[in-house]
Design a protein around this motif. Structure first.
Motif, mmCIF file in Angstrom:
data_model
loop_
_atom_site.group_PDB
_atom_site.id
_atom_site.type_symbol
_atom_site.label_atom_id
_atom_site.label_comp_id
_atom_site.label_asym_id
_atom_site.label_seq_id
_atom_site.Cartn_x
_atom_site.Cartn_y
_atom_site.Cartn_z
ATOM 1 N N SER A 178 0.813 -1.216 0.000
ATOM 2 C CA SER A 178 0.000 0.000 0.000
ATOM 3 C C SER A 178 0.847 1.267 0.000
ATOM 4 O O SER A 178 0.428 2.308 -0.498
ATOM 5 N N ILE A 179 2.071 1.203 0.549
ATOM 6 C CA ILE A 179 2.954 2.372 0.547
ATOM 7 C C ILE A 179 3.251 2.798 -0.889
ATOM 8 O O ILE A 179 3.208 3.979 -1.233
ATOM 9 N N MET A 220 2.037 5.498 -6.682
ATOM 10 C CA MET A 220 2.007 5.140 -8.092
ATOM 11 C C MET A 220 0.613 5.200 -8.702
ATOM 12 O O MET A 220 0.466 5.482 -9.898
ATOM 13 N N ALA A 221 -0.423 4.961 -7.906
ATOM 14 C CA ALA A 221 -1.787 4.976 -8.445
ATOM 15 C C ALA A 221 -2.179 6.340 -9.026
ATOM 16 O O ALA A 221 -2.678 6.402 -10.152
ATOM 17 N N SER A 271 -1.759 -2.925 -8.588
ATOM 18 C CA SER A 271 -1.200 -2.787 -7.251
ATOM 19 C C SER A 271 -1.538 -4.010 -6.414
ATOM 20 O O SER A 271 -2.515 -4.724 -6.676
ATOM 21 N N PHE A 272 -0.706 -4.225 -5.393
ATOM 22 C CA PHE A 272 -0.836 -5.416 -4.557
ATOM 23 C C PHE A 272 -0.651 -4.991 -3.105
ATOM 24 O O PHE A 272 0.467 -4.736 -2.655
ATOM 25 N N ASP A 283 -6.290 2.698 -1.658
ATOM 26 C CA ASP A 283 -5.511 3.788 -2.241
ATOM 27 C C ASP A 283 -5.028 3.473 -3.652
ATOM 28 O O ASP A 283 -4.606 4.361 -4.371
ATOM 29 N N GLY A 284 -5.082 2.196 -4.033
ATOM 30 C CA GLY A 284 -4.661 1.829 -5.371
ATOM 31 C C GLY A 284 -5.751 1.945 -6.400
ATOM 32 O O GLY A 284 -5.547 1.627 -7.573
ATOM 33 N N LEU A 285 -6.936 2.417 -5.999
ATOM 34 C CA LEU A 285 -8.082 2.462 -6.914
ATOM 35 C C LEU A 285 -8.533 3.910 -7.099
ATOM 36 O O LEU A 285 -9.467 4.368 -6.452
ATOM 37 N N GLN A 286 -7.878 4.611 -8.000
ATOM 38 C CA GLN A 286 -8.170 6.032 -8.146
ATOM 39 C C GLN A 286 -8.666 6.409 -9.540
ATOM 40 O O GLN A 286 -8.979 7.560 -9.787
ATOM 41 N N SER A 287 -8.708 5.460 -10.454
ATOM 42 C CA SER A 287 -9.175 5.757 -11.807
ATOM 43 C C SER A 287 -9.424 4.448 -12.542
ATOM 44 O O SER A 287 -9.146 3.368 -12.014
ATOM 45 N N LYS A 288 -9.893 4.549 -13.761
ATOM 46 C CA LYS A 288 -10.151 3.360 -14.580
ATOM 47 C C LYS A 288 -8.850 2.660 -14.971
ATOM 48 O O LYS A 288 -8.875 1.519 -15.443
ATOM 49 N N TYR A 289 -7.707 3.298 -14.748
ATOM 50 C CA TYR A 289 -6.426 2.711 -15.121
ATOM 51 C C TYR A 289 -5.802 1.910 -13.974
ATOM 52 O O TYR A 289 -4.799 1.232 -14.169
ATOM 53 N N ASN A 290 -6.401 1.999 -12.791
ATOM 54 C CA ASN A 290 -5.844 1.335 -11.618
ATOM 55 C C ASN A 290 -6.608 0.066 -11.273
ATOM 56 O O ASN A 290 -7.844 0.068 -11.200
ATOM 57 N N PHE A 291 -5.829 -1.005 -11.034
ATOM 58 C CA PHE A 291 -6.393 -2.288 -10.634
ATOM 59 C C PHE A 291 -5.630 -2.798 -9.414
ATOM 60 O O PHE A 291 -4.449 -2.496 -9.236
#
Length: 361
Positions: A106-107, A112-113, A125-126, A131-139
């Motif tokens: 998560s750090i 990066m998200a 992201s893993f 916090d890794g889910l901020q747009s349609k480009y983030n999974f």
């Protein structure tokens, strides 16, 4: 004779040109995947396992002659340090011009998200938290906070625990776990005491003494290395006799013997046959399966996403992934939601004879 030689040279030249053109036509376009892992420091063993699993997935797909693309994996060491993570992300985006980024824990996700969203790059992201889910480009492919907390409640109920001490380090997704967990504990009628501590804390003697003398039956710990080991050594030093469980932090240790008889609630273990396949026999292969599966998922998207370009755009990849909600892999089955979160089942394990083993209720 000269005329014959001239004709022969022309034939050879044409053949050479044809061969060159054929070779150029057979060259696959490259999809670049930038992966950032902690390859040194306290999390080096975890980062090493992640790198090997993802590398294995990419090596396997590159051996398929029928693939449209060649997949280049670019690995960097972020040392799990925010400044280094930011530097690595900038390199991936501006220097390497990657198509996909992989960010670990998560750090890294928090840094990066938003950069992936801003630059329209697919980011896998893993780690825990949203916090890794901020747009349609983030999974995000890891156990969700909700699934983790439900597994914790299931464990407490199976053990008939009515009172618990919660020890949470002020780092990562601690509050994202703790706040909804407190609601669930109240609903189940389970009493609790919350204890917080900061990164770099080294003396846990007073805290453990307080827990030892409390009326709780169990302790749930959310902590990273090296604090988790130091805290656990204090449990042993004071002969704490309560049930001790870790909020998916136990796989991060390099000293399994220290945790003998303690429980881990969270991610799925890497099967032994895959540890051998990935060169991780006898090593800590925690969380590696999620990287391997994700490598296969992203390659499938690039190979099959409808596109009007030579290489699918981030928008086309995102649309393809969301159109195929159900996936399978080593972890088992996944379901992708509209926010980009892959959902999968968790697992409770226990340290037996210095090894993490699946625990049966």
């Amino acid at each position: 004779m000269k005329k014959l030689l001239s004709i022969l040279c022309m034939v050879l030249a044409l053949a050479a040109c044809g061969k060159k053109e054929e070779n150029q036509n057979n060259v696959k376009l490259t999809v670049k995947i930038g992966a950032s892992f902690p390859l040194s420091g306290n999390m080096a063993s975890i980062g090493n396992a992640a790198q090997k699993a993802l590398s294995a997935a990419i090596d396997e797909v590159n051996k398929n002659p029928d693939n449209k693309y060649f997949y280049q994996l670019i690995v960097e060491n972020d040392q799990m340090d925010p400044r280094q993570i930011n530097s690595v992300a900038s390199k991936f985006i501006y220097q390497d011009q990657v198509n996909v980024m992989f960010s670990y824990f998560s750090i890294a996700n928090r840094i990066m998200a938003p950069l992936a969203a801003q630059n329209q790059i697919i980011n896998f992201s893993f780690g825990f938290g949203n916090d890794g889910l901020q747009s349609k480009y983030n999974f995000q492919n890891f156990l969700t906070v909700e699934a983790e907390n439900q597994a914790v409640i299931k464990f407490f109920k199976a053990k008939k625990i009515k009172n618990v001490d919660l020890v949470y380090q002020n780092i990562g997704a601690a509050d994202e776990f703790l706040n909804p967990l407190l609601v669930l504990l109240k609903q189940e009628g389970i009493a609790y005491n919350v204890h917080r501590f900061n990164k770099n804390e080294r003396d846990f003697s007073i805290l453990v003494s307080k827990i030892k003398n409390s009326s709780s039956q169990a302790v749930l710990v959310y902590a990273f290395e090296p604090e988790a080991d130091i805290l656990t050594k204090e449990f042993r030093q004071q002969s704490l006799s309560k049930i001790v469980a870790y909020n998916d932090g136990l796989p991060m240790t390099n000293d399994y013997d220290l945790y003998e008889g303690y429980y881990n609630i969270g991610s799925v273990l890497t099967p032994e046959q895959y540890k051998m396949l990935w060169g991780l026999k006898g090593q800590n292969a925690a969380y590696a399966t999620y990287l391997y599966d994700s490598g296969k998922i992203i390659v499938d998207a690039y190979e099959h996403a409808p596109t009007t370009h030579k290489v699918p755009t981030a928008d086309e990849i995102s649309d393809y992934l969301h159109a195929h909600e159900v996936y399978s892999g080593v972890v088992n089955s996944y379901k992708l939601d509209a926010k980009g979160q892959f959902h999968s089942a968790g697992q409770t394990t226990i340290i037996k004879n210095g090894q993490l083993t699946v625990y049966g209720d």
